[in-house]
Design a protein around this motif. Sequence first.
Motif, PDB file in Angstrom:
ATOM      1  N   ASP A   1      34.074  37.558  44.907  1.00 55.52           N
ATOM      2  CA  ASP A   1      32.156  37.238  44.071  1.00 55.52           C
ATOM      3  C   ASP A   1      31.822  39.365  44.763  1.00 55.52           C
ATOM      4  O   ASP A   1      30.209  39.056  44.651  1.00 55.52           O
ATOM      5  N   ARG A   2      32.469  39.845  44.851  1.00 54.03           N
ATOM      6  CA  ARG A   2      32.401  41.641  45.218  1.00 54.03           C
ATOM      7  C   ARG A   2      31.613  42.048  43.728  1.00 54.03           C
ATOM      8  O   ARG A   2      32.999  42.166  42.720  1.00 54.03           O
ATOM      9  N   PRO A   3      30.426  42.429  43.036  1.00 55.87           N
ATOM     10  CA  PRO A   3      30.948  42.915  41.990  1.00 55.87           C
ATOM     11  C   PRO A   3      31.630  43.978  41.896  1.00 55.87           C
ATOM     12  O   PRO A   3      31.786  44.794  41.423  1.00 55.87           O
ATOM     13  N   ALA A   4      31.767  45.139  42.954  1.00 53.55           N
ATOM     14  CA  ALA A   4      32.765  46.379  43.172  1.00 53.55           C
ATOM     15  C   ALA A   4      33.575  45.638  42.667  1.00 53.55           C
ATOM     16  O   ALA A   4      35.034  46.668  42.267  1.00 53.55           O
ATOM     17  N   PHE A   5      34.299  44.892  42.574  1.00 53.37           N
ATOM     18  CA  PHE A   5      36.168  44.248  42.808  1.00 53.37           C
ATOM     19  C   PHE A   5      36.594  44.918  42.030  1.00 53.37           C
ATOM     20  O   PHE A   5      37.337  45.771  41.719  1.00 53.37           O
ATOM     21  N   ASN A   6      35.936  44.728  40.583  1.00 54.56           N
ATOM     22  CA  ASN A   6      36.840  44.593  38.958  1.00 54.56           C
ATOM     23  C   ASN A   6      37.100  46.595  38.705  1.00 54.56           C
ATOM     24  O   ASN A   6      37.398  47.393  38.314  1.00 54.56           O
ATOM     25  N   ASP A   7      35.743  47.492  39.250  1.00 53.82           N
ATOM     26  CA  ASP A   7      36.115  48.999  39.186  1.00 53.82           C
ATOM     27  C   ASP A   7      36.410  49.230  40.141  1.00 53.82           C
ATOM     28  O   ASP A   7      37.599  49.966  39.413  1.00 53.82           O
ATOM     29  N   ARG A   8      36.843  49.023  41.068  1.00 56.80           N
ATOM     30  CA  ARG A   8      37.383  50.153  41.754  1.00 56.80           C
ATOM     31  C   ARG A   8      39.289  48.637  41.348  1.00 56.80           C
ATOM     32  O   ARG A   8      40.239  49.337  42.174  1.00 56.80           O
ATOM     33  N   PHE A   9      39.490  47.522  41.690  1.00 61.71           N
ATOM     34  CA  PHE A   9      40.911  47.180  41.016  1.00 61.71           C
ATOM     35  C   PHE A   9      41.461  47.976  39.508  1.00 61.71           C
ATOM     36  O   PHE A   9      42.699  48.633  39.886  1.00 61.71           O
ATOM     37  N   VAL A  10      40.265  48.318  38.691  1.00 58.22           N
ATOM     38  CA  VAL A  10      40.947  49.504  37.947  1.00 58.22           C
ATOM     39  C   VAL A  10      41.453  50.688  37.803  1.00 58.22           C
ATOM     40  O   VAL A  10      42.008  51.229  37.550  1.00 58.22           O
ATOM     41  N   ASP A  11      40.344  51.401  39.193  1.00 60.02           N
ATOM     42  CA  ASP A  11      40.762  52.241  39.252  1.00 60.02           C
ATOM     43  C   ASP A  11      42.105  52.592  39.880  1.00 60.02           C
ATOM     44  O   ASP A  11      43.087  53.511  40.710  1.00 60.02           O
ATOM     45  N   GLN A  12      42.834  51.389  41.088  1.00 62.67           N
ATOM     46  CA  GLN A  12      43.335  51.034  41.232  1.00 62.67           C
ATOM     47  C   GLN A  12      44.817  50.781  40.827  1.00 62.67           C
ATOM     48  O   GLN A  12      46.178  50.876  41.062  1.00 62.67           O
ATOM     49  N   LEU A  13      45.016  50.428  39.339  1.00 58.30           N
ATOM     50  CA  LEU A  13      45.962  50.936  38.454  1.00 58.30           C
ATOM     51  C   LEU A  13      47.161  51.638  38.588  1.00 58.30           C
ATOM     52  O   LEU A  13      48.203  51.438  38.645  1.00 58.30           O
ATOM     53  N   ALA A  14      46.320  53.138  38.571  1.00 57.12           N
ATOM     54  CA  ALA A  14      47.042  54.297  38.437  1.00 57.12           C
ATOM     55  C   ALA A  14      48.164  54.257  39.855  1.00 57.12           C
ATOM     56  O   ALA A  14      47.877  53.788  40.644  1.00 57.12           O
ATOM     57  N   PHE A  15      49.296  54.955  39.733  1.00 56.88           N
ATOM     58  CA  PHE A  15      49.723  55.236  40.602  1.00 56.88           C
ATOM     59  C   PHE A  15      49.385  56.948  41.255  1.00 56.88           C
ATOM     60  O   PHE A  15      49.003  57.591  40.903  1.00 56.88           O
ATOM     61  N   PRO A  16      49.470  56.672  43.053  1.00 58.14           N
ATOM     62  CA  PRO A  16      48.740  58.699  43.424  1.00 58.14           C
ATOM     63  C   PRO A  16      49.133  59.066  42.640  1.00 58.14           C
ATOM     64  O   PRO A  16      50.912  58.896  42.534  1.00 58.14           O
ATOM     65  N   ALA A  17      48.770  60.279  43.109  1.00 60.10           N
ATOM     66  CA  ALA A  17      49.111  61.967  42.381  1.00 60.10           C
ATOM     67  C   ALA A  17      50.378  62.470  43.027  1.00 60.10           C
ATOM     68  O   ALA A  17      50.196  61.815  44.773  1.00 60.10           O
TER      69      ALA A  17
END
Lengths: 627, 627
Positions: free
Chosen positions: B611-627
């Motif tokens: 139920d966190r509004p930030a969850f989806n944004d954060r999730f998308v941010d985390q899809l990539a692999f770290p540089a």
Amino acid sequence: MEARPHDSPSHDGPAHDGSGRVRLRFTPAEREVRVPPGVMVFDAASWNGIAIDSTCGGHGTCKKCKIQVTSGEVPISPLDMRAFDAAQLRAGWRLACRTSAVEDLVVEVPPLETRPKAATVGVGRQVILRPAIKKRYVELATPTLADQRSDVDRLTAAIDDLELRVDLHVLRRLPSVMRQADFHVTAVIVDDLLIDVEAGDTTAECFAIAFDLGTTTVVATLLDTGTGTPRAVASMLNKQQPFGGDVITRISATMLDPEALGTLQSLAQETLRELVAEVCAEAEVDPGQVYEVALAGNAVMTALVLGIDPEPLGVAPFILSSATMPGVRAVDLGLRVHPAAPAVVLPSLGAYVGGDIVAGMLASGMDRDKRLRLFIDVGTNCEIVLGDGERILATAAPAGPAFEGGAIRCGMRASDGAIEVVRLDDEVVLQVIGDVAPVGLCGSGLVDAVAELVRVGILDASGRFVPEETATEMVPKLASRLTRIGKERVFVLHWAGAEGDLTDAVYLSQRDVRELQFAKAAIATGWSLLCEELGVEPHEVQQVLLAGSFGSYLSASSAVRIGLVPRLPVLRIVSAGNVAGEGAKMTLLSVPERAGATTLLEEVHYVELSDRPAFNDRFVDQLAFPA
Amino acid sequence: MEARPHDSPSHDGPAHDGSGRVRLRFTPAEREVRVPPGVMVFDAASWNGIAIDSTCGGHGTCKKCKIQVTSGEVPISPLDMRAFDAAQLRAGWRLACRTSAVEDLVVEVPPLETRPKAATVGVGRQVILRPAIKKRYVELATPTLADQRSDVDRLTAAIDDLELRVDLHVLRRLPSVMRQADFHVTAVIVDDLLIDVEAGDTTAECFAIAFDLGTTTVVATLLDTGTGTPRAVASMLNKQQPFGGDVITRISATMLDPEALGTLQSLAQETLRELVAEVCAEAEVDPGQVYEVALAGNAVMTALVLGIDPEPLGVAPFILSSATMPGVRAVDLGLRVHPAAPAVVLPSLGAYVGGDIVAGMLASGMDRDKRLRLFIDVGTNCEIVLGDGERILATAAPAGPAFEGGAIRCGMRASDGAIEVVRLDDEVVLQVIGDVAPVGLCGSGLVDAVAELVRVGILDASGRFVPEETATEMVPKLASRLTRIGKERVFVLHWAGAEGDLTDAVYLSQRDVRELQFAKAAIATGWSLLCEELGVEPHEVQQVLLAGSFGSYLSASSAVRIGLVPRLPVLRIVSAGNVAGEGAKMTLLSVPERAGATTLLEEVHYVELSDRPAFNDRFVDQLAFPA
């Protein structure tokens, strides 16, 4: 339930041997009572009909049982610190359920916020209704992502005056019941155990069953614990009968055959189970809404129904497996009531002073009456209790089977055709059970017959039939009944055919008289030794309670005449009825009374007769009939 | 056992939300620890390896756990008044098991009279052995007419440092066992419950079994609780497998078919039962001498094995029937061990942070380490815990089935033929379970494969396979493995036949990479939100514990490479092994640790991600692999 073997009040105060009591004065009622040291003030008040507010029933969770100790010292419990501020604590405010009375106290009881109901039960006792069974209807909020409390937490938070333990059985049903009922449910609580959750408001249905598990007869009473009223009563013969009429023959059976214990357990349980079906059918009550049961039985019956090896009860030195039977459930008794229903098993004082007698003491208030009282449960094993409000002594006397019709030529149980009352004047007046032709003599008829024969002079003080000429002289109209069968002299109570024709006659033989003398001498030896132990004379006894299925039907004057009880005005001799069953009912209606049963174990001093050197002399003295 | 749902330490002190702790300094050891307010000093000491004398294990009955509080205020309990005189009480002497730490204290611990044993268990933890199972050999006096104490009273009087409750099962056996053994018997006690009495001295045989009831795999460890050593370990697949590989499919089964709950319960119990037989046979231990069991499982497995309707666990808002499961016995789990053996069921924090995770927190000491630590149990449902010695936060992230080989083209469980390690240099180096030809890819192999492909540049940061020409340029020797099946691009890890022949080849597809990205993003979103909640940066984490049957086998460097864990030196990333099973073992070896499991429920703050509004944004941010 869940009382620990050692969870007795004496652990919170100095040890005592039944000799010392403390005095509690309750104001503003100005009632003074004396209780064993260590008893909780809440229980002491309840036992004496003084109501103190409480919703948890003495578990220390509702914090409503506030009292003010205005004289005497009592320690401050951790709970008191949460319930009161410092000034209140200094002023003597305490929670009654956490205040142990170890010295004389004066206790101010605030006016009640709710008036608890009471019921008359036992030997005319008014008992404040504080049943262990509690039902609470709650309307709970539906869970959300913001309120993810577990089902149990949601429910228990709404019942915050109790700290509940939860049965696994409930956890299995809880999720579906709560959701099907839209979170409007009734919690079913016994003591502090949540045993069920029912859809909707079912608070009106609260039932329990009290059993008196006798060696011969078993009685069940279905109680509405909300009102304290019996809804149905049923009785039947104990199905263990084929194994013998008394406890000794049943113990012997288990010693001879390793299968017998299991069989006896099954038979007792079957008896109880049929009685459950009967009382529930009669009152139209769902057995699943019977949430608690109580059982009073002698130590052997209690052991057998629970599947406990009874052998050590039957051989010297006569040892119980355990005095208390904590943690027993109705299923352990083979009952088909609510599957998680607890069972209160009345504790035993000794191998021969069992839960039936502890129940009887509870029902008759032997521990809370200032009068000198003698309680006698007459039977094959006869239990005798003597109390004066300060000390209570108990013993068991081996009376033999005479009172149940055993070893008596024309003896029989108290059933149709049994002579139960005998009066001798110019003629023989008989009262027969079932108003049919007499076929035998039951215990009360036997006592009556002997008492009357002594009164009219046909039996002398030593128990011998007088010579026929003496009889003819004294009671001419009865003398023809004094005759012989073989060499034995007999007195015919009823000629089935013509006078003089002994076919099917009901009579009393010289040997029968001897049997009764042995039985009553055992009992009289018991109470006379208890009187001596307590330092009182038998004639000082203010009340004699005759209990048990036989004792209750006994004629007071006949009992005095043969010396079964002390020589007292007959008004002091009271028939107490089925006190075992009444005591069992009380434990279901009042948690403080239940605690009282355990307190009795600490308080009553058991006097073992069989190792007394004076026993045989005294016994011989008591064989004769009083002048 | 018998812990009440509300019997939590916070009831003895101010409420807390996991944010505040109190400081205890133990002298003369000079150890300082921080614990949740309300915890008993005895438990707090035990948890930190500081031994205090005790024979009753913290029940307030032996009065041996004497300590002196030299700084800070603690109330005097009624038991303290019996254990100490007024001068001692004024000097701060208290019983540690009755002293609740609600403020900072300095506690002097007297020298030990007996040195308790300790065992290494969990994640390198030294646990003082204080098992709930206690055996006491006693030689009792034979009853006489002058000593008619009941069998129970005779026995319990000889064990006066404990206040025993007695199981009905014991009363049934007691009379014959005592007499056959000439009153030389061994009492078998679990916690404060007398569960058996054995003839002669059997104190050397004390066994318990810890179960890790996984959705996939079930592990049983037979422990000698006298020494703390495991005697046998066995594992097998959960027999519920045919109902689906994850908890959701099993819940669904119960919703579709009213018979399924019963079947699933039976299957789980059968699994446990077979494991009992296996470990007992291996160690040559009589199952009747297994006196206690402990079970750690996720909330759904726990509900199913106990026959509790799991439906509310599977649908929003995800509600537990109960967090704690008090009063459960081994027979309720269908086990054939000692018939009165209790069962410790590890409590659950929420529907998705179950008893397995609470056990893991216990085993890894998440609540008693000052370092900033991150605990991740990797699986279909991934549980994440972050603690800094002051506060503990937990959450659950829906990682999906990728780690268990589900939804992966060549995915499989970690069994023979599964590629578990992948290294890419000029060639592909594979490590295969069972040293056989590769047939598929398990979770650790999947993570390795993706991490290596990212490292060598065949996968870009967004998770796309680079164009073939780029691959040829960067890693010419591997480029031929980058091919297509239909329209989908794949990287072949193993050619079963000739190079280029895709028959039976093991490969990784573009869609597989996406699946793994979704899974690891869910996890990374979880820990990044917990870090934010605690006010720390992910790089500050001092230790990452990878737990669970999958997490333990994961390569630390690959986990860092794909961003499954924060970017940290690999030495900070530790494989924790089967922490659920270790936690279950700890509850059997230490009653204070068991109390710690319940304390954790109060202390850990559950963060609901869904139920966190930030969850989806954060999730998308985390899809990539770290540089």
